[in-house]
Design a protein around this motif. Sequence first.
Motif, PDB file in Angstrom:
ATOM      1  N   GLY A 158      40.089  70.438   3.579  1.00  0.00           N
ATOM      2  CA  GLY A 158      39.032  70.845   4.112  1.00  0.00           C
ATOM      3  C   GLY A 158      37.711  71.109   3.362  1.00  0.00           C
ATOM      4  O   GLY A 158      36.976  71.629   3.783  1.00  0.00           O
ATOM      5  N   ARG A 159      37.642  70.525   2.134  1.00  0.00           N
ATOM      6  CA  ARG A 159      36.689  70.793   1.261  1.00  0.00           C
ATOM      7  C   ARG A 159      35.501  70.003   1.657  1.00  0.00           C
ATOM      8  O   ARG A 159      35.507  68.845   2.158  1.00  0.00           O
ATOM      9  N   ALA A 160      34.304  70.527   1.259  1.00  0.00           N
ATOM     10  CA  ALA A 160      33.301  69.740   1.709  1.00  0.00           C
ATOM     11  C   ALA A 160      32.756  68.688   0.689  1.00  0.00           C
ATOM     12  O   ALA A 160      33.306  68.878  -0.462  1.00  0.00           O
ATOM     13  N   GLU A 161      32.123  67.583   1.276  1.00  0.00           N
ATOM     14  CA  GLU A 161      31.778  66.401   0.306  1.00  0.00           C
ATOM     15  C   GLU A 161      31.061  66.802  -0.650  1.00  0.00           C
ATOM     16  O   GLU A 161      31.294  66.257  -1.773  1.00  0.00           O
ATOM     17  N   CYS A 196      30.616  67.642  -6.596  1.00  0.00           N
ATOM     18  CA  CYS A 196      30.279  68.625  -7.701  1.00  0.00           C
ATOM     19  C   CYS A 196      31.538  68.483  -8.591  1.00  0.00           C
ATOM     20  O   CYS A 196      31.582  68.341 -10.042  1.00  0.00           O
ATOM     21  N   GLU A 197      32.723  68.418  -8.189  1.00  0.00           N
ATOM     22  CA  GLU A 197      33.829  68.266  -9.017  1.00  0.00           C
ATOM     23  C   GLU A 197      33.987  66.947  -9.726  1.00  0.00           C
ATOM     24  O   GLU A 197      34.158  66.973 -11.156  1.00  0.00           O
ATOM     25  N   PHE A 198      33.647  65.979  -9.290  1.00  0.00           N
ATOM     26  CA  PHE A 198      33.660  64.598  -9.744  1.00  0.00           C
ATOM     27  C   PHE A 198      32.492  64.606 -10.858  1.00  0.00           C
ATOM     28  O   PHE A 198      32.593  63.876 -11.971  1.00  0.00           O
TER      29      PHE A 198
END
Length: 148
Positions: free
Chosen positions: A122-125, A130-132
Amino acid sequence: MVTEELIGLACELLSTRKNHKEGTRTRASSSSGHLFFQTKCEDVAVHIKNLCLSEAASNTSTCTFECVPSPDPVLDVDLRYEQEGKGGVRPQRVEKWIKAMPEAERAEGSCWWSSSCLPLLGRAETEVQCEFESTVVHRCLMRQKDPK
């Protein structure tokens, strides 16, 4: 842009239930809604949190928000930048903000979530990006206060 009026409208919408047969909305008998927001801009995150908690926002609405304490809160936002951020330093935007307002409230404490409360799928793109890219995301979960 997030305004006091927008926060008030969000609170009102989260506190109503829709009668699908009649197409009408009625006030929920108890607080029922949550508002989750996240951003990579710390100053924006603090501003939105303060708008949600402000008396001004509650003046535009009949309901108010309170923070939902995080089970794993951000206790030191600068440590997060050091451990999780790009190059281990604060972003330029944060540096400029802190320089302009050295006593500014920071995105740390029990209101600030160190990880998402959304399911993995359910995480936003933008959150995934940002994590990447090792960009710190500031998250806050609000719930409606029970009317007294």
